[in-house]
Design an enzyme around this catalytic site. Structure first.
Site, PDB file in Angstrom:
ATOM      1  CE  LYS A 110      -0.270  -0.066   4.945  1.00  0.00           C
ATOM      2  NZ  LYS A 110      -0.730  -0.817   6.215  1.00  0.00           N
TER       3      LYS A 110
ATOM      4  CG  MET B 207       7.657  24.607  -2.860  1.00  0.00           C
ATOM      5  SD  MET B 207       6.424  25.656  -3.703  1.00  0.00           S
ATOM      6  CE  MET B 207       5.334  26.276  -2.659  1.00  0.00           C
TER       7      MET B 207
ATOM      8  CE1 TYR C 175      11.138  33.066   0.603  1.00  0.00           C
ATOM      9  CE2 TYR C 175      11.145  30.827   0.825  1.00  0.00           C
ATOM     10  CZ  TYR C 175      10.956  32.021  -0.109  1.00  0.00           C
ATOM     11  OH  TYR C 175      10.597  32.070  -1.376  1.00  0.00           O
TER      12      TYR C 175
ATOM     13  NE  ARG D 250      -6.517   0.716  10.967  1.00  0.00           N
ATOM     14  CZ  ARG D 250      -5.218   0.527  10.367  1.00  0.00           C
ATOM     15  NH1 ARG D 250      -4.215   1.786  10.441  1.00  0.00           N
ATOM     16  NH2 ARG D 250      -4.869  -0.531   9.960  1.00  0.00           N
TER      17      ARG D 250
HETATM   18  C1  LIG Z   1       0.028  -1.706   6.752  1.00  0.00           C
HETATM   19  C2  LIG Z   1      -0.560  -2.671   7.649  1.00  0.00           C
HETATM   20  C3  LIG Z   1       0.180  -3.655   7.783  1.00  0.00           C
HETATM   21  C4  LIG Z   1       1.572  -3.798   7.880  1.00  0.00           C
HETATM   22  O1  LIG Z   1       2.253  -3.112   8.878  1.00  0.00           O
HETATM   23  P1  LIG Z   1       3.686  -2.824   9.235  1.00  0.00           P
HETATM   24  O2  LIG Z   1       3.721  -2.189  10.439  1.00  0.00           O
HETATM   25  O3  LIG Z   1       4.226  -2.107   7.996  1.00  0.00           O
HETATM   26  O4  LIG Z   1       4.418  -4.315   9.004  1.00  0.00           O
HETATM   27  C5  LIG Z   1      -0.278  -4.969   8.140  1.00  0.00           C
HETATM   28  N1  LIG Z   1      -1.902  -5.323   8.036  1.00  0.00           N
HETATM   29  C6  LIG Z   1      -2.757  -4.109   7.738  1.00  0.00           C
HETATM   30  C7  LIG Z   1      -4.080  -4.332   7.808  1.00  0.00           C
HETATM   31  C8  LIG Z   1      -2.113  -2.667   7.378  1.00  0.00           C
HETATM   32  O5  LIG Z   1      -2.815  -1.914   7.173  1.00  0.00           O
END
Ligand SMILES: *Cc1c(COP(=O)(O)O)cnc(C)c1O
Length: 342
Positions: free
Chosen positions: A5, A282, A234, A103
């Site tokens: 991701k 920037m 700046y 969550r």
């Molecule tokens: C991002 C994520 C992981 C991996 O977590 P890490 O700490 O990067 O190993 C595992 N499960 C879910 C649902 C996640 O969102």
């Protein structure tokens, strides 16, 4: 499962997935449906889990792209079931349980009833149950054991346990609590070479073997000397106390080099650490190369990674920014041109 991701934690989602694939990985995890589709469009084979689920109206895309759905709400499950019926396909779903992260996911006490509802939907089959640890990066935290106990207890209540794939462990759990690995682990940050707890985590267990994959390199644009009493950048938040040689770098907050590193960051030039002077702009920042008389325009500057004997890690940058390596990797990786090497 290799988590790819956030564009592969800044490393490039497709290239990261291909690298893990070459290493033998056949299961990938993304957060959003959109990311799963991009992986399929790049011909990534294997299973692709969409861990934050999908809205009911997009259930058709799960089938179209052969993605593995994660569900925690019955409306999405119903929409998926309708798609399954319409296409005559059986769809394996993974139920997300919230065992302590607060969550996504159904609460443990709701799991049996939810699983029962899902199992009655046509063309849906419960293939697995997953959860997520909030504190597994901390070896001493008691919560991980409690969360895991809640997870295994509730999973037992869901019919045909041995047919279900259970998964809860992230990198922290893999490194600190190997007893929680169940049928599959979902590793993210550790695959990119960092410990979830940062440098203090690396002092324990096997994590000394983690090797960061990303470095961030740039080139000096201009070098010049300014007299004592000269304001830099700046707001003139830095005023020279002596005659100073400055190197200007084409790196700013637009490139993911956070403005919070103003007057705090360090950069490697000619194998030496040199400090950022004044505010990060920037598109540019200035560093002090007074001690390095040979530096000239075009010389390499390393903002993350190794040069000579010195190394700047994402953990070091994160500590100065008040964040974690994950965010530094996303910021620098997702805002710059990437080059890959093996
Ligand atoms: C991002 C994520 C992981 C991996 O977590 P890490 O700490 O990067 O190993 C595992 N499960 C879910 C649902 C996640 O969102």
């Amino acid at each position: 499962m290799a988590m790819v991701k956030a564009d592969g934690y800044g490393h490039g989602m497709v290239m990261a997935a291909r690298a893990f694939q070459r290493g033998g990985c056949t299961v990938f995890g993304v957060a959003e449906l959109r990311e799963g589709i991009l992986l399929r469009q790049a011909s990534i084979p294997g299973e692709i889990y969409v861990t934050i689920g999908f809205p009911g109206e997009e259930a058709g895309l799960i089938l179209q792209y052969d993605l593995t759905p994660v569900i925690y709400n019955i409306d999405a499950a119903r929409a998926l079931s309708l798609q399954g019926v319409a296409s005559g396909r059986d769809i394996g779903v993974h139920i997300k349980v919230d065992t302590g992260m607060s969550r996504l996911g159904v609460l443990p006490k709701e799991l049996p009833a939810f699983a029962e509802q899902v199992s009655r939907l046509k063309n849906l089959r419960i293939a697995g149950i997953m959860s997520h640890f909030p504190e597994s990066d901390d070896l001493k935290a008691e919560s991980t054991k409690k969360n895991f106990a809640a997870f295994t207890k509730e999973c037992k209540g869901v019919g045909g346990r041995d047919k279900l794939l259970l998964h809860i462990a992230n990198s922290g759990a893999v490194l600190n609590f190997p007893g929680t690995c169940c049928d599959m682990v979902r590793a993210g940050i550790s695959l990119y070479g960092y410990h979830p707890a940062g440098p203090k985590g690396c002092l324990t267990g096997d994590s000394g073997q983690l090797k960061p994959a990303m470095s961030f390199r740039s080139k000096v644009l201009q070098v010049k000397s300014v007299p004592e009493g000269t304001g830099i950048s700046y707001g003139r938040t830095f005023v020279t106390q002596r005659k100073t040689r400055l190197a200007v770098l084409p790196v700013g907050y637009e490139d993911g080099y956070s403005r919070s590193l103003s007057n705090r960051g360090q950069v490697l030039i000619h194998g030496c650490r040199v400090p950022v002077l004044g505010r990060i702009c920037m598109n540019m920042c200035m560093v002090d190369v007074s001690e390095l008389s040979e530096v000239k325009a075009g010389d390499e500057a390393v903002l993350l990674g190794r040069q000579g004997e010195e190394t700047i890690s994402a953990d070091e940058i994160a500590e100065k920014m008040g964040t974690i390596s994950y965010e530094v990797l996303c910021l620098l990786g997702n805002n710059n041109k990437r080059q890959y090497s093996e």
